[in-house]
Scaffold this motif. Structure first.
Motif, PDB file in Angstrom:
ATOM      1  N   GLY A  10      25.504  20.599  83.861  1.00  0.00           N
ATOM      2  CA  GLY A  10      26.050  21.919  83.719  1.00  0.00           C
ATOM      3  C   GLY A  10      25.851  22.440  82.537  1.00  0.00           C
ATOM      4  N   ARG A  11      26.178  21.641  81.416  1.00  0.00           N
ATOM      5  CA  ARG A  11      25.661  21.959  80.082  1.00  0.00           C
ATOM      6  C   ARG A  11      24.229  22.542  79.848  1.00  0.00           C
ATOM      7  N   GLY A  12      23.259  21.719  80.494  1.00  0.00           N
ATOM      8  CA  GLY A  12      21.997  21.749  80.620  1.00  0.00           C
ATOM      9  C   GLY A  12      21.593  23.275  81.124  1.00  0.00           C
ATOM     10  N   LEU A  13      22.446  23.677  82.112  1.00  0.00           N
ATOM     11  CA  LEU A  13      22.093  24.712  82.866  1.00  0.00           C
ATOM     12  C   LEU A  13      22.558  25.898  82.389  1.00  0.00           C
ATOM     13  N   ALA A  14      23.562  25.967  81.418  1.00  0.00           N
ATOM     14  CA  ALA A  14      24.339  27.018  80.832  1.00  0.00           C
ATOM     15  C   ALA A  14      23.255  28.060  80.096  1.00  0.00           C
ATOM     16  N   TYR A  15      22.487  27.238  79.302  1.00  0.00           N
ATOM     17  CA  TYR A  15      21.600  28.126  78.539  1.00  0.00           C
ATOM     18  C   TYR A  15      20.520  28.935  79.367  1.00  0.00           C
ATOM     19  N   PRO A  16      20.065  28.379  80.427  1.00  0.00           N
ATOM     20  CA  PRO A  16      18.936  29.213  81.111  1.00  0.00           C
ATOM     21  C   PRO A  16      19.576  30.165  82.032  1.00  0.00           C
ATOM     22  N   ILE A  17      20.772  30.072  82.531  1.00  0.00           N
ATOM     23  CA  ILE A  17      21.531  30.888  83.388  1.00  0.00           C
ATOM     24  C   ILE A  17      21.963  31.992  82.203  1.00  0.00           C
ATOM     25  N   LEU A  18      22.254  31.759  80.982  1.00  0.00           N
ATOM     26  CA  LEU A  18      22.695  32.831  80.135  1.00  0.00           C
ATOM     27  C   LEU A  18      21.240  33.777  79.716  1.00  0.00           C
TER      28      LEU A  18
END
Length: 297
Positions: A10-18
């Motif tokens: 989830g932490r890894g996906l937070a950046y690309p989602i942003l």
């Protein structure tokens, strides 16, 4: 996918989602600015400035000549660039008389059709029904529910057809040339659309009052979001990418409301919600991830 959204994933996906959310907001903000240019240069002129300046920016940033397309790659690239140019021109033509949120929702029928094409599962008929319900609420078909301009709606739907082509041909061109396909495609689109804009607007395209807005549109609607979305796509599953892109009609509606004061009636909000729900559902239940929804507007 659920497991990947928790813990370290989830932490890894937070950046690309942003990155992706910023990109979608950037595209729709650029569309709102472009609409302010219409009284000065018209919709074709605004589209020409966006693609022309966007091509210059991408040439400088990506230096596409380092990966010249081979003969066998040129057909897909030409079709991709043509679809990109026609999609942008027709979308701007629709914005002359249709609110941004409504135009994006109508246009989104194109990528939704790509996502559902060939599917025969019962759940997919639910997404078709939802999208059809949204269209019935948006299109001026004599029901008295919608006051959407029929010509503008037709332009938006035509833009959606080219968006579908953009996805299909862009997949092939991107597989051949990678990120360089964005620059080459934008150059081809500019070659097609800029003469149309020049013929329509003439010397008004050189108006000093227009150029700052045009540069802003080129950055916000082309150079910045395409770069951010490419970065996001390389860091997340393509299925998740397509699902998140499905909220773009809602972002477009909010952008039109905040920046242009475009207030939509309740049936129009319900229609946009139905199309967004259909797009999200189609992305979540797709068996494959071969057709993520790439940027368009």
């Amino acid at each position: 996918m659920a497991g990947s959204m928790t813990g370290a994933g989830g932490r890894g996906l937070a950046y690309p989602i942003l990155l992706l959310v910023i990109a979608m907001a950037s595209i729709q903000t650029g569309a709102s600015i472009a609409k302010h240019m219409f009284p000065l240069v018209g919709a074709p002129g605004a589209s020409a400035l966006r693609l022309g300046l966007g091509a210059v920016i991408l040439i400088v940033a990506m230096r596409p000549w380092r990966s010249m397309p081979r003969i066998g790659e040129r057909r897909a690239l030409l079709l991709y660039g043509t679809a990109l140019g026609c999609m942008n021109l027709l979308f701007y033509m629709s914005l002359r008389t249709v609110p941004i949120g409504v135009a994006v929702a109508l246009e989104f029928v194109g990528p939704l059709a790509v996502a559902l094409f060939g599917s025969r599962r019962p759940i997919d008929f639910l997404w078709v029904a939802l999208a059809a319900a949204g269209l019935l609420l948006l299109l001026p078909i004599g029901t008295g529910i919608s006051d959407v301009d029929p010509v503008g709606a037709a332009f938006a739907l035509a833009a959606g057809a080219f968006w579908a082509g953009y996805i299909l041909f862009g997949k092939k061109a991107g597989g051949d040339l990678g990120a360089g396909s964005v620059a080459w495609g934008t150059i081809i689109a500019a070659v097609i659309v800029v003469p149309v804009g020049v013929a329509d607007a003439g010397s008004a395209l050189l108006n000093p009052a227009v150029l700052p807005m045009a540069l802003g549109v080129a950055v916000l609607s082309t150079a910045l979001p395409y770069t951010l979305e490419m970065m996001a796509l390389t860091r997340m599953p393509t299925g998740l990418f397509g699902t998140l892109m499905s909220i773009e009609p809602a972002i477009g509606a909010m952008s039109g409301l905040i920046l242009l004061g475009e207030r939509l009636a309740l049936p129009q909000w319900l229609a946009i919600g139905a199309i967004v729900a259909a797009s999200v559902g189609a992305s979540l239940t797709a068996r494959g991830t071969e057709h993520p929804v790439p940027p368009a507007d």
